[in-house]
Design an enzyme around this catalytic site. Structure first.
Site, mmCIF file in Angstrom:
data_model
loop_
_atom_site.group_PDB
_atom_site.id
_atom_site.type_symbol
_atom_site.label_atom_id
_atom_site.label_comp_id
_atom_site.label_asym_id
_atom_site.label_seq_id
_atom_site.Cartn_x
_atom_site.Cartn_y
_atom_site.Cartn_z
ATOM 1 N N PHE A 77 0.831 -1.199 0.000
ATOM 2 C CA PHE A 77 0.000 0.000 0.000
ATOM 3 C C PHE A 77 0.869 1.254 0.000
ATOM 4 C CE2 PHE A 77 -2.611 -3.500 1.482
ATOM 5 C CZ PHE A 77 -3.746 -3.350 0.695
ATOM 6 N N SER A 78 0.672 2.179 0.927
ATOM 7 C CA SER A 78 1.352 3.477 0.823
ATOM 8 C C SER A 78 2.844 3.431 1.080
ATOM 9 C CB SER A 78 0.690 4.489 1.758
ATOM 10 O OG SER A 78 -0.537 4.929 1.219
ATOM 11 N N ALA A 79 3.373 2.335 1.595
ATOM 12 C CA ALA A 79 4.825 2.224 1.683
ATOM 13 C C ALA A 79 5.445 2.253 0.286
ATOM 14 C CB ALA A 79 5.224 0.959 2.429
ATOM 15 N N LYS A 81 4.950 4.557 -1.759
ATOM 16 C CA LYS A 81 5.320 5.949 -2.020
ATOM 17 C C LYS A 81 6.792 6.214 -1.722
ATOM 18 C CE LYS A 81 0.743 8.007 -1.055
ATOM 19 N NZ LYS A 81 0.002 6.787 -0.669
#
Length: 428
Positions: A77-79, A81
């Site tokens: 998921f947002s890791a 980014k």
């Protein structure tokens, strides 16, 4: 004192190896995966550019039949980014991008509707005023070219200039500007700018090719598809409101189905959310940053660039998340002051990658839980934070023990780029 190994100091069911000073950390880690219905995960720690912990445990499938292995990756998921931001820093390091240059100078279409002054730094700090999805469909989300085009044409909203977490749009903004200077999409850039120089197969954007050693763990989330007519009617209307906050930045119809079954979300390029990494690949990336930009004899980032990634962001509430999200150049500091030193990026479910240049240490923690009986998953790493700090301090003081190298090295896979390449000057 010797390295902890299977049947030689590691808890039952844990594979890999670890410096013995991390024994308490490994016991806590193992306790996060008490049975088949709690999935699996991996934890890797580096000090001074060397692996001192590389362990994994549990199961990679929902039925609890397939064991987690050295090459199991998870969608983080947002890791994701943090990996996308690192691509940008590699390009800045070679002079292909500049943080304070307007995005439109590289990507002319982006200057539409009054956005000509939004800089690369604004995008990395989640201040471009383009966080909300504004009615996109599942089909739209899987078309990264369309999403880049929509963002290029859109006007910035009332959050322009303020910290407002771009939960999904961050990735397409980054991919748009990187595509403009390299001719490559982010799927390929993850491999060329991060996985290749780090010599790891454990970093992909989206579903790894079938011939890749990295195999994706199934996400643990209820598989039923019972409709909720009230929610389905109300949710898109709330998400479309100007002040819908994080809901407007994350919600799209059918969001839950995207992470069920065979994880359809992996079939697109969503550089803010659908990265597939091993803990080893993620940790090695942050280890290079924490070690002055160098790892295994490769200068991944220049020393000046690596030093410049240590920011001093102001701790203030994010206007979408309503909690402190102190961002600096695509990474954030600990949302809970004092819990972690350094910077990195957390992902939904509690996966994260982290660097602490002050102690030249880094770690990657990944797992496949999203919604299970382990209700504290998002904060599961909190119990590891203090023991981790203590173990890193002890290992540095007494001399850290390097563990064996596990997992597949970088290998060429079938290219899926959908844009013509430009020559990227100065590739290391």
């Amino acid at each position: 004192m010797s390295v902890l190994r299977v049947k030689e100091g590691l808890p039952r069911g844990v594979q890999g190896a670890a410096d013995p000073r991390f024994g308490n950390v490994i016991r806590i880690f193992a306790g996060l995966f008490p049975g088949r219905r709690f999935g699996g995960g991996a934890l890797v720690v580096y000090i001074d550019g060397k692996p001192v912990v590389d362990v994994w445990t549990g199961w990679s499938d929902r039925a609890g039949e397939v064991l987690w292995t050295a090459n199991t990756g998870a969608m983080v998921f947002s890791a994701t980014k943090g990996v996308a931001a690192t691509v940008v820093h590699r390009l800045v390091d070679r002079g292909l991008l500049d943080y304070d240059t307007p995005v439109a100078e590289y990507w002319p279409d982006f200057g539409a509707n009054g956005k000509a002054d939004i800089t690369v730094r604004d995008v990395l700090r989640h201040r471009s005023g383009l966080s909300h999805l504004k009615g996109v469909s599942k089909r739209d989300l899987l078309d990264h070219h369309l999403m880049e085009q929509r963002l290029a044409e859109a006007p910035a909203d009332h959050l322009r200039g303020w910290p407002a977490y771009h939960a999904l749009t961050f990735g397409w903004l980054i991919s748009g500007v990187c595509r403009a200077v390299t001719g490559m999409g982010m799927r390929e850039l993850f491999r060329e700018e991060v996985a290749r120089p780090l010599n790891t197969d454990g970093i992909h954007l989206g579903r790894p090719p079938a011939d890749s050693p990295t195999k994706v763990a199934q996400i643990l989330i209820p598989q039923h598809a019972r409709p909720n007519p009230v929610f389905d009617f109300v949710a898109p209307r709330i998400a479309g409101l100007p002040f819908s906050g994080a809901f407007g930045a994350m919600y799209f119809p059918g969001i839950r189905s995207f992470v069920q079954g065979d994880i359809p979300f992996l079939d697109g390029e969503v550089p803010a959310a659908n990265g597939v990494v091993t803990a080893r690949g993620l940790a090695k990336m942050y280890a290079a940053i924490a070690n002055g930009g160098e790892i295994d004899g490769t200068q991944f980032l220049s020393p000046a660039m690596a030093a410049g990634l240590v920011g001093t962001p102001k701790v203030r509430p994010d206007l979408n998340m309503m909690v402190p999200m102190p961002f600096h150049l695509g990474y954030h500091e600990s949302p809970i002051p004092g819990l972690l030193k350094g910077f990195g990026h957390i992902g939904l479910g509690g996966t994260l990658g982290w660097a602490d240049p002050a102690t030249r240490s880094a770690f990657g923690f990944v797992h496949n839980r999203l919604l299970t009986a382990m209700v504290f998953d998002m904060g599961s790493f909190a119990g590891l934070a203090r023991p981790m700090r203590n173990a890193i301090t002890a290992a540095r003081h007494h001399g850290a023990m390097t563990v064996p190298r596990y997992g597949a090295t970088f290998r060429e896979t079938e290219e899926r780029s959908d844009a013509p390449k430009k020559r990227v000057a100065g590739r290391r």
